[in-house]
Design an enzyme around this catalytic site. Structure first.
Site, PDB file in Angstrom:
ATOM      1  N   GLU A 237      32.311  16.742 -43.605  1.00 39.08           N
ATOM      2  CA  GLU A 237      32.263  16.029 -42.333  1.00 39.08           C
ATOM      3  C   GLU A 237      31.140  16.680 -41.527  1.00 39.08           C
ATOM      4  OE1 GLU A 237      35.503  16.568 -39.569  1.00 39.08           O
ATOM      5  OE2 GLU A 237      34.936  14.806 -38.412  1.00 39.08           O
TER       6      GLU A 237
ATOM      7  N   ARG B 163      40.901  27.257 -51.657  1.00 39.18           N
ATOM      8  CA  ARG B 163      39.692  27.509 -50.887  1.00 39.18           C
ATOM      9  C   ARG B 163      39.383  29.001 -50.879  1.00 39.18           C
ATOM     10  NH1 ARG B 163      40.665  25.148 -45.489  1.00 39.18           N
ATOM     11  NH2 ARG B 163      38.434  25.532 -45.365  1.00 39.18           N
TER      12      ARG B 163
ATOM     13  N   LYS C 109      35.864  26.133 -39.514  1.00 39.10           N
ATOM     14  CA  LYS C 109      34.811  25.613 -38.646  1.00 39.10           C
ATOM     15  C   LYS C 109      35.220  25.729 -37.184  1.00 39.10           C
ATOM     16  CE  LYS C 109      32.864  21.976 -41.546  1.00 39.10           C
ATOM     17  NZ  LYS C 109      32.780  20.504 -41.618  1.00 39.10           N
TER      18      LYS C 109
END
Length: 552
Positions: free
Chosen positions: A34, A258, A268
């Site tokens: 994104e 992850r 983020k």
RNA sequence: UGCCUGAUAGUAUAAUGGUAGUACGACGGUUUUUGGUACCGUUUGUCUAGGUUCGAAUCCUGGUCGGGCAACCA
């Protein structure tokens, strides 16, 4: 020569699919960021995985921007993401955007409405949340759930036409409000947002949610293996449900754990806070775990790819040691970086028996690891030198292989010197070190017969250039800041940046190239900062050298 | 106490019913004009209790512990 390396679980899945002739052996993956922030080392893992998997099986990888939330996304991020992927050394087959599919996805929604599998709900967010129930209690339906297909069609078209304000209505999938899987309790497919989109402008005022955009984009592109992180596991039943009901290309989702790394944060949201609240200079601050930060810090694409290779891929939660990343960059730079001398914390050495106005040149190879030393350069030598303050001790301990009164060391690529005397100022700080040198000990043709344990670096006072040098340390003081009590920012390392305004560097470093790594001998690897200019050089320390000398 | 996941040295990751291995770290040594590099060595591990089996890290059952799921975020 190719070592038989065992496959990771994703490679096994791909190979099994190929064995069964799925997709005629075709492999197409995608990297779907994104564009709402900069890429970090965790994304690097995903990039290496998605591109690497495709490469290994003669497939391709699409770059697809998951831009379905116009209020968070910006073109600046799109550009940085593309630059980072290219810098890492990967090439995407197609640059695509979920927003390119808005028309198709809208048509998909109509299909579901016509099948009686989607409805327009007028409830408020609070009402919807309340009606969803909890993980242990089933949700309940409302009066909107039974609207007719015609009414749903009409209302959804009006939503698209901009008849309603933000939040007034949503389109929901009609699945099962009592499902034990929360994501299946009539998830929202579309919401109203009168917002400007970075690509579609003001064409749309309704936007699909992740769950009704991601799998659909995968299907449109005919992605064979849609690889994402573990937090999307609960979404998989929904991912499959939409694809099945829509009867579109059957992309499959697979999840891996992850990357987590100690002494930093990887979300983020948190990184954005550090940037916006001024704890770091910007997204590319050399302390940041972002790709751009690592690049500015002096990390090479090669080292990051190697790191991603070494950490492996699995479904188990992990916490990788920062030391592994450091190992990877040292390993890379050791083979390629030119050695130079730089004195970061200077103290003056005077060689008493070396003539006052005499200078000579001494030769030193660029890299002892490379064939033929990778060339070399001449270094001016004279009576007065800068040496490192901690290469001298007033009261040296037993195994101190450097200077103290009566001790001898070799000056790298030059002579052996013996410390005779030192001077202090009124505060007790050592100000000068006086030595004598052995003329017959010249590097290359040493006939002195003297052997010394230590070799130290130095720079001629008369020839030294200066530079600002920035030393970095871990961003946080604790291994897992997100897991501590209180705000993660309370655990920032106050000493993560140490600036040396004036270090003395070898004159040859005038020609240092941007983007190239240099080893300041015995001090670490350094690279020019982006703010460096020919008139005022600025070096960032990428990483220290491994130091096995322990002070007592 | 619903659903989904996972558990192998300090950290990662292999072993796909048949010798628990590799890397990083740590520790020690050899070499060294970088206390770097290279090379050699040492150290520490199958969450637990049962079961199946000639044989279990692997298969089965029960427990324990960890992570995730109730955004009109992705």
């Amino acid at each position: 020569m190719s070592e038989e390396r065992s496959l990771n679980f994703l490679e096994e899945i791909v190979e099994e699919d190929m064995r069964q002739g799925k997709h005629a052996g075709r492999v197409l993956t995608r990297f779907p960021p994104e564009p709402n922030g900069y890429l970090h080392i965790g994304h690097a893992k995903s990039i290496c995985l998605n591109f690497g998997l495709a490469q290994k099986y003669n497939g391709q990888t699409n770059l697809r921007f998951d831009d379905t939330n116009p209020t968070k996304e910006e073109t600046e991020y799109v550009d940085s993401i593309k630059a980072d992927i290219q810098w890492l050394g990967f090439e995407w087959a197609n640059e695509l955007y979920a927003s390119d599919y808005f028309d198709i996805i809208y048509a998909f929604a109509l299909t579901l409405i016509r099948k009686g599998l989607a409805y327009v709900d007028d409830s408020s967010p609070e009402e919807i949340a309340a009606q969803k129930g909890t993980p242990t209690e089933p949700g309940i339906g409302n009066q909107y759930r039974n609207r007719s297909i015609e009414e749903n069609l009409r209302l959804f078209e009006q939503m698209k036409a901009g008849k309603y304000p933000d939040g007034a209505k949503v389109l929901r999938a009609k699945i099962d409000l009592a499902s034990p899987v929360m994501h299946m309790r009539d998830p929202i497919m579309y919401r109203i947002k009168h917002a400007h989109h970075h690509r579609t402008g003001d064409k749309w005022c309704i936007y699909p949610m992740y769950d009704f955009a991601h799998g659909q984009s995968d299907a449109i592109e005919e992605i064979t293996h849609s690889v994402c992180t573990l937090e999307f596991v609960p979404h998989r039943p929904l991912y499959d449900w939409f694809i099945e009901q829509l009867e579109i290309f059957p992309s499959k989702q697979y999840e891996f754990a992850r990357l987590n790394m100690n002494y930093t944060v990887m979300s983020k949201r948190k990184l954005l806070q550090l940037v916006e609240q001024g704890y770091v200079e910007d997204w590319d601050d050399p302390r940041m775990p972002t790709i751009s930060g690592l690049r500015r810090r002096g990390y090479t694409p090669n080292s990051i790819r190697e790191f991603c290779e070494r950490i492996g891929v699995a479904r188990r939660e992990n916490m990788i040691d920062l030391s592994l990343l450091e190992f990877c960059i040292r390993e890379d730079l050791n083979k390629t970086a030119w050695r130079r001398m730089a004195v970061l914390d200077p103290i003056k050495m005077i060689i008493r028996n070396y003539p006052e106005d005499q200078f000579e040149e001494t030769y030193s190879e660029n890299n002892p690891e490379a064939e033929g030393g990778d060339g070399g350069r001449n270094i001016p030598f004279g009576r007065e030198l800068w040496i490192e303050r901690d290469d001298f001790m007033e009261d040296p301990p037993k195994k101190f292989f450097r200077l103290g009164v009566g001790l001898m060391v070799r000056l790298k690529s030059a002579y052996i010197v013996k410390c005779e005397h030192f001077e202090k100022d009124v505060d007790g700080n050592v100000t000068e070190i006086h030595c004598t040198y052995f003329p017959e000990s010249r590097s290359g043709n040493d006939t002195s017969g003297i052997s010394v344990k230590g070799t130290i670096h130095w720079v001629s006072v008369a020839h030294a250039k200066t530079a600002e040098v920035r030393l970095y340390d871990r961003l946080f003081q604790v291994e897992d800041p997100s897991n501590e009590h209180g705000d993660f920012k309370e655990y920032l390392n106050p000493n993560s940046l140490h600036i040396i305004p004036k270090a003395y560097i070898e004159a040859d470093l005038d020609h240092a190239e941007m983007g190239k790594g240099y080893q300041f001998m015995r001090k670490g690897y350094f690279t020019l900062d982006k703010h460096s200019t020919p008139d005022s050089l600025v070096f960032n320390r990428t990483v220290t050298l491994k130091d096995s000398w322990v002070k007592k």
